[in-house]
Design an enzyme around this catalytic site. Structure first.
Site, PDB file in Angstrom:
ATOM      1  N   TYR A 279      10.025 -11.692   1.414  1.00  0.00           N
ATOM      2  CA  TYR A 279       8.765 -12.131   0.786  1.00  0.00           C
ATOM      3  C   TYR A 279       7.753 -10.986   0.809  1.00  0.00           C
ATOM      4  O   TYR A 279       6.720 -11.061   1.471  1.00  0.00           O
ATOM      5  CB  TYR A 279       8.191 -13.384   1.445  1.00  0.00           C
ATOM      6  CG  TYR A 279       8.258 -13.512   2.950  1.00  0.00           C
ATOM      7  CD1 TYR A 279       8.435 -12.416   3.798  1.00  0.00           C
ATOM      8  CD2 TYR A 279       8.105 -14.766   3.557  1.00  0.00           C
ATOM      9  CE1 TYR A 279       8.464 -12.570   5.160  1.00  0.00           C
ATOM     10  CE2 TYR A 279       8.133 -14.925   4.929  1.00  0.00           C
ATOM     11  CZ  TYR A 279       8.315 -13.820   5.727  1.00  0.00           C
ATOM     12  OH  TYR A 279       8.348 -13.960   7.099  1.00  0.00           O
TER      13      TYR A 279
ATOM     14  N   GLY B 195       5.478  -9.815  -1.236  1.00  0.00           N
ATOM     15  CA  GLY B 195       4.093 -10.098  -1.601  1.00  0.00           C
ATOM     16  C   GLY B 195       3.335 -10.748  -0.464  1.00  0.00           C
ATOM     17  O   GLY B 195       2.191 -10.387  -0.160  1.00  0.00           O
ATOM     18  N   TYR B 196       3.966 -11.700   0.189  1.00  0.00           N
ATOM     19  CA  TYR B 196       3.372 -12.380   1.339  1.00  0.00           C
ATOM     20  C   TYR B 196       3.085 -11.391   2.465  1.00  0.00           C
ATOM     21  O   TYR B 196       1.994 -11.398   3.057  1.00  0.00           O
ATOM     22  CB  TYR B 196       4.329 -13.475   1.810  1.00  0.00           C
ATOM     23  CG  TYR B 196       3.937 -14.179   3.083  1.00  0.00           C
ATOM     24  CD1 TYR B 196       3.015 -15.214   3.076  1.00  0.00           C
ATOM     25  CD2 TYR B 196       4.528 -13.832   4.302  1.00  0.00           C
ATOM     26  CE1 TYR B 196       2.669 -15.878   4.248  1.00  0.00           C
ATOM     27  CE2 TYR B 196       4.204 -14.487   5.475  1.00  0.00           C
ATOM     28  CZ  TYR B 196       3.271 -15.511   5.444  1.00  0.00           C
ATOM     29  OH  TYR B 196       2.934 -16.161   6.613  1.00  0.00           O
ATOM     30  N   VAL B 197       4.038 -10.537   2.756  1.00  0.00           N
ATOM     31  CA  VAL B 197       3.862  -9.543   3.819  1.00  0.00           C
ATOM     32  C   VAL B 197       2.703  -8.605   3.483  1.00  0.00           C
ATOM     33  O   VAL B 197       1.905  -8.237   4.353  1.00  0.00           O
ATOM     34  CB  VAL B 197       5.177  -8.762   4.038  1.00  0.00           C
ATOM     35  CG1 VAL B 197       4.963  -7.573   4.947  1.00  0.00           C
ATOM     36  CG2 VAL B 197       6.248  -9.676   4.627  1.00  0.00           C
TER      37      VAL B 197
ATOM     38  N   LYS C 107      -0.530 -10.463   4.195  1.00  0.00           N
ATOM     39  CA  LYS C 107      -0.776 -10.638   5.626  1.00  0.00           C
ATOM     40  C   LYS C 107      -1.208  -9.329   6.294  1.00  0.00           C
ATOM     41  O   LYS C 107      -2.004  -9.337   7.230  1.00  0.00           O
ATOM     42  CB  LYS C 107       0.477 -11.213   6.292  1.00  0.00           C
ATOM     43  CG  LYS C 107       0.748 -12.661   5.924  1.00  0.00           C
ATOM     44  CD  LYS C 107      -0.416 -13.556   6.294  1.00  0.00           C
ATOM     45  CE  LYS C 107      -0.164 -15.014   6.020  1.00  0.00           C
ATOM     46  NZ  LYS C 107      -1.294 -15.886   6.402  1.00  0.00           N
TER      47      LYS C 107
END
Length: 257
Positions: free
Chosen positions: A161, A163-165, A168
């Site tokens: 993931y 984009g998520y990383v 964050k």
């Protein structure tokens, strides 16, 4: 701070207005419950109306102060208007917990430009604008605490993931910048980075016996992390007991990093 039968009570939280985004389920639900039990006036936002209404009703029946609003956090003007509306009812927000996120799995190749922007909106952008909305009144009231929920995933460099990383990791950078920006106004800004927390969603979608066994080999502490473990740290950061802690990234991952 008072320890009452293994439950830590923070007197400075009693009567304070706290806001939690993504508060209807998972880690957010644990945060809402924990803050309410400290005597906070807890406003919380989510896109899950049924879960949000049910949680608010339950807490009110138990004698706690909790109010739910259906809010799509990607709609920034609606977010800011709802925050200002809640402050007109319960006063200045002294504890802001930017928690809402979506760890939807995706690959580098499949994520479109529009999906990337949506990922940033869901996981990062609202942190900035919620802080922008609460900061003036928080400063006028004598300060407060902003707690940005990130993830240890970017520090571990996890795949699955990207984009998520990215979002964050951005949260930790935002925290550093806001801590400097707002420190003179006695506003503390910190990041909490949970590891793999065993919410109902995680159990349903990704927790298998094999995955759990692998996780236990990676964690120093050989127990599963529960949402309440994260809430315990958030309470400390929201209370005056952490008055000289700002600009920090605090990890709750059982010693996996």
């Amino acid at each position: 701070m008072i320890n009452n039968k293994n439950k830590t009570i923070y007197p400075s939280l009693a009567g304070r207005h706290a806001l939690v985004s993504g508060g209807a389920s998972g880690i957010g639900e644990a945060l809402v419950r924990a803050l309410a039990q400290q005597g906070c006036l807890v406003s919380f936002f989510d896109i899950d109306q049924a879960a949000g209404d049910a949680l608010a009703k339950e807490l009110k029946a138990q004698g706690y102060q909790a109010h739910f609003d259906l809010v799509d956090l990607t709609q920034i003007e609606t977010l800011k208007d709802t925050i200002h509306g809640r402050m007109s009812v319960w006063g200045t927000i002294r504890v802001l917990v930017n928690n809402a996120a979506n760890d939807h799995r995706h690959t580098l190749q499949e994520l479109t430009s529009e999906q990337f922007d949506q990922c940033m909106s869901v996981n990062l952008k609202h942190h900035f604008f919620a802080a922008q909305a609460v900061a003036p009144a928080m400063a006028e009231a004598g300060g407060g605490s902003i707690i940005n929920m990130s993830s240890n995933s970017w520090m571990l460099g996890l795949a699955g993931y990207p984009g998520y990383v990215t979002a964050k990791a951005g949260i930790s950078g935002l925290t550093k910048g806001l801590a400097r920006e707002l420190g003179a106004q006695k506003i503390r800004v910190n990041t909490v980075l949970p590891g793999w927390v065993m919410t109902e969603k995680q159990k349903r979608l990704w927790l298998t016996p094999e995955a759990e066994a692998e996780l236990m080999t990676q964690q120093s502490l050989k127990e599963k992390i529960e949402p309440e473990d994260v809430a315990d740290l958030v309470l400390f950061l929201g209370a005056d007991d952490s008055r000289m802690i700002s600009g920090q990234s605090l990890v709750v991952d059982g010693g996996r990093l």
